[in-house]
Design a protein around this motif. Sequence first.
Motif, PDB file in Angstrom:
ATOM      1  N   UNK A 246     -46.846  38.382 -17.617  1.00 60.73           N
ATOM      2  CA  UNK A 246     -47.112  38.210 -16.192  1.00 60.73           C
ATOM      3  C   UNK A 246     -45.809  37.956 -15.459  1.00 60.73           C
ATOM      4  N   UNK A 247     -45.752  38.462 -14.237  1.00 62.35           N
ATOM      5  CA  UNK A 247     -44.561  38.339 -13.408  1.00 62.35           C
ATOM      6  C   UNK A 247     -44.992  37.743 -12.065  1.00 62.35           C
ATOM      7  N   UNK A 248     -45.395  36.483 -12.068  1.00 61.73           N
ATOM      8  CA  UNK A 248     -45.974  35.898 -10.852  1.00 61.73           C
ATOM      9  C   UNK A 248     -44.911  35.514  -9.822  1.00 61.73           C
ATOM     10  N   UNK A 249     -44.636  36.429  -8.912  1.00 64.02           N
ATOM     11  CA  UNK A 249     -43.674  36.137  -7.856  1.00 64.02           C
ATOM     12  C   UNK A 249     -42.292  35.876  -8.400  1.00 64.02           C
ATOM     13  N   UNK A 250     -41.695  34.790  -7.971  1.00 65.91           N
ATOM     14  CA  UNK A 250     -40.330  34.464  -8.394  1.00 65.91           C
ATOM     15  C   UNK A 250     -40.304  33.581  -9.634  1.00 65.91           C
ATOM     16  N   UNK A 251     -41.492  33.259 -10.166  1.00 67.18           N
ATOM     17  CA  UNK A 251     -41.535  32.412 -11.356  1.00 67.18           C
ATOM     18  C   UNK A 251     -40.954  33.148 -12.556  1.00 67.18           C
ATOM     19  N   UNK A 252     -40.596  32.398 -13.563  1.00 69.77           N
ATOM     20  CA  UNK A 252     -40.075  32.990 -14.794  1.00 69.77           C
ATOM     21  C   UNK A 252     -41.160  33.816 -15.476  1.00 69.77           C
ATOM     22  N   UNK A 253     -40.753  34.934 -16.050  1.00 70.60           N
ATOM     23  CA  UNK A 253     -41.712  35.790 -16.760  1.00 70.60           C
ATOM     24  C   UNK A 253     -42.426  34.994 -17.842  1.00 70.60           C
ATOM     25  N   UNK A 254     -43.725  35.196 -17.926  1.00 71.29           N
ATOM     26  CA  UNK A 254     -44.516  34.508 -18.939  1.00 71.29           C
ATOM     27  C   UNK A 254     -45.171  35.533 -19.849  1.00 71.29           C
ATOM     28  N   UNK A 255     -45.021  35.334 -21.137  1.00 72.96           N
ATOM     29  CA  UNK A 255     -45.578  36.265 -22.117  1.00 72.96           C
ATOM     30  C   UNK A 255     -46.420  35.481 -23.121  1.00 72.96           C
ATOM     31  N   UNK A 256     -47.595  36.003 -23.403  1.00 74.24           N
ATOM     32  CA  UNK A 256     -48.474  35.393 -24.392  1.00 74.24           C
ATOM     33  C   UNK A 256     -49.035  36.493 -25.275  1.00 74.24           C
ATOM     34  N   UNK A 257     -49.388  36.119 -26.477  1.00 72.10           N
ATOM     35  CA  UNK A 257     -50.055  37.057 -27.377  1.00 72.10           C
ATOM     36  C   UNK A 257     -50.972  36.276 -28.301  1.00 72.10           C
ATOM     37  N   UNK A 258     -52.014  36.937 -28.750  1.00 73.04           N
ATOM     38  CA  UNK A 258     -52.945  36.287 -29.673  1.00 73.04           C
ATOM     39  C   UNK A 258     -53.668  37.352 -30.475  1.00 73.04           C
ATOM     40  N   UNK A 259     -54.201  36.934 -31.599  1.00 70.20           N
ATOM     41  CA  UNK A 259     -54.980  37.823 -32.446  1.00 70.20           C
ATOM     42  C   UNK A 259     -56.429  37.365 -32.448  1.00 70.20           C
ATOM     43  N   UNK A 260     -57.313  38.311 -32.205  1.00 69.22           N
ATOM     44  CA  UNK A 260     -58.745  38.044 -32.234  1.00 69.22           C
ATOM     45  C   UNK A 260     -59.468  39.384 -32.362  1.00 69.22           C
ATOM     46  N   UNK A 261     -60.741  39.319 -32.621  1.00 70.43           N
ATOM     47  CA  UNK A 261     -61.514  40.549 -32.770  1.00 70.43           C
ATOM     48  C   UNK A 261     -61.941  41.069 -31.404  1.00 70.43           C
TER      49      UNK A 261
END
Length: 405
Positions: free
Chosen positions: A45-60
Motif C-alpha cells: 500500500x502507498x497511502x499518500x505520503x506515508x511510508x510504503x507498507x508491505x504485508x504477506x501471508x499464507x492461507x487457503x
Amino acid sequence: MNVLVLNCGSSSLKYQLIDMNTQEVLCSGLVERIGDPMGKIAHKSFPGSDKQKAVSSEEAFPDHGAALKAANVLISSNPETKVVSAVSDIAAIGHRVLHAGTVYREPVVIDTDVKATIRKFFILGPLHNPPQLIGIEAAEVLYPGVPQVAVFDTAFHATIPDYAATYAIPYSYYTELGVRRYGFHGTSHWYVAKKTASVIGKPFDKTSCITVHLGNGCSMDAVKNGVCVDTSMGLTPLQGLMMGTRSGDIDASIYAFLAKNKGMSVEEIDNLLNKQSGLKGICGMNDMRDIHAARAKGDKMAQLAVEMFCYRVKQYIGAYLAALDGCDAIAFTAGIGENDTDVRQMVCEGLGSVGVKIDKDRNYGFKRGEVCKISSDDSPVAVYVIPTNEELEIATQTVSVVASK
C-alpha cells in the motif's frame, strides 16, 4: 476517482487501486495458488505520503471470490494497509478479460450479455476466461452498485483486416469454431501505441508505429493511423515470435511429424511447443538475464538462442514496415524490451536500409523506467523504449466508459 483493476489468472489474482485524479497507485497485490491447499497473498500500500507498507501471508484461497475478499480487507478494512475508508470510495472496477473474439472493439460496462459473451469464448480462452468471469461475479457481490467494466485483451486487434486475420484453411473452420488470428497483449500494445503518439507529438489517429512487447511472452503489433492492422500472435499465444518457452512460428506439419516419429499425442506436442520450446528449448533457460550470463562465459547454445530470438523480431519489423507503408516509430516494451540493451541493439542493427538507425550510446545509456529515444536524430523511423502500464490503461478505459454513461 478511485478505480480498482482486477486481473484473474487461472490460479492467481492481481489487483491495483489507482487514484485516476493523480494516476497514483494507492495499493497493489497478488494472490497466488488459488485452489491449492495453501495459497499466498502479497500486498503493498502507498497511502499518500506515508511510508510504503508491505504485508504477506499464507492461507487457503478456495476460489477467486475468496481471494478477492482477502484483498478487499487489505484495501479497505485493515488499519495497517487500508487506503480507502469504505468500499464506497471505489468508483469503478476494471476487469482484464482475455477473450471476446471480435465482438467488442472497445471496453464495455458488464451486463448479462457481456457475461454471456465471455462464457461463449471459454472455448478460445479456457485458462483465463472462466476465472475472469468468476472474478467479475465475485466483484458484483462484494461491490454492489459499483460499475464493472470489461477491458478485453483482444479488443485492440479486432480491427485487423480479414486478409491479415484469416488463416488459409477451409473457411468453415472460422465460421464454425472462430479459427482466425486474434492476438494478445492487446492492452499493453494499445497503451504503448498511444504513448508513442504522445511522445512524437502526433495525434493517435495520425500515428503509425510498431509496438514490440518482449517478455517471457512476446508479441508485436503494426498500428496504422491509430488502428491495429496486424499482430504476431494468432488463435493462441503460441504463434509469432520466439518466446521464453513458446516456439512461435513453426512448420505446422511438425505436429504430424512428431506424432508419427515420436509417438507423441496432440496434448504432448502442445505442451512441448508451449512450455518446453523457445529460448528454453534451445539453451535450457528462459530468463534472458541467465542466458546473457551464459553467453558471456562462451555458451554457444545461449548465443544461438539470443541470435534466433533477435532475428525473429527483426523479421517481423521488416514485415510490418512493409505492411504499414510508412512508419513513424518503433517502441520496445515489457521486461526484455524495456531492459535488455543487447537484444534491442541486435534487433535494430542492420535495419538502416529500411529507415532504422539505432544510436548505440543512447541505447546503452537509457534510464530504466523512463521513456527514452534510442535512435539517432537522423533516423527516418524513430526508436523508443516505452515502459508499458496495462493497469493504468485498463483504469483509463474504465473511466472513459463510466463517464460516458
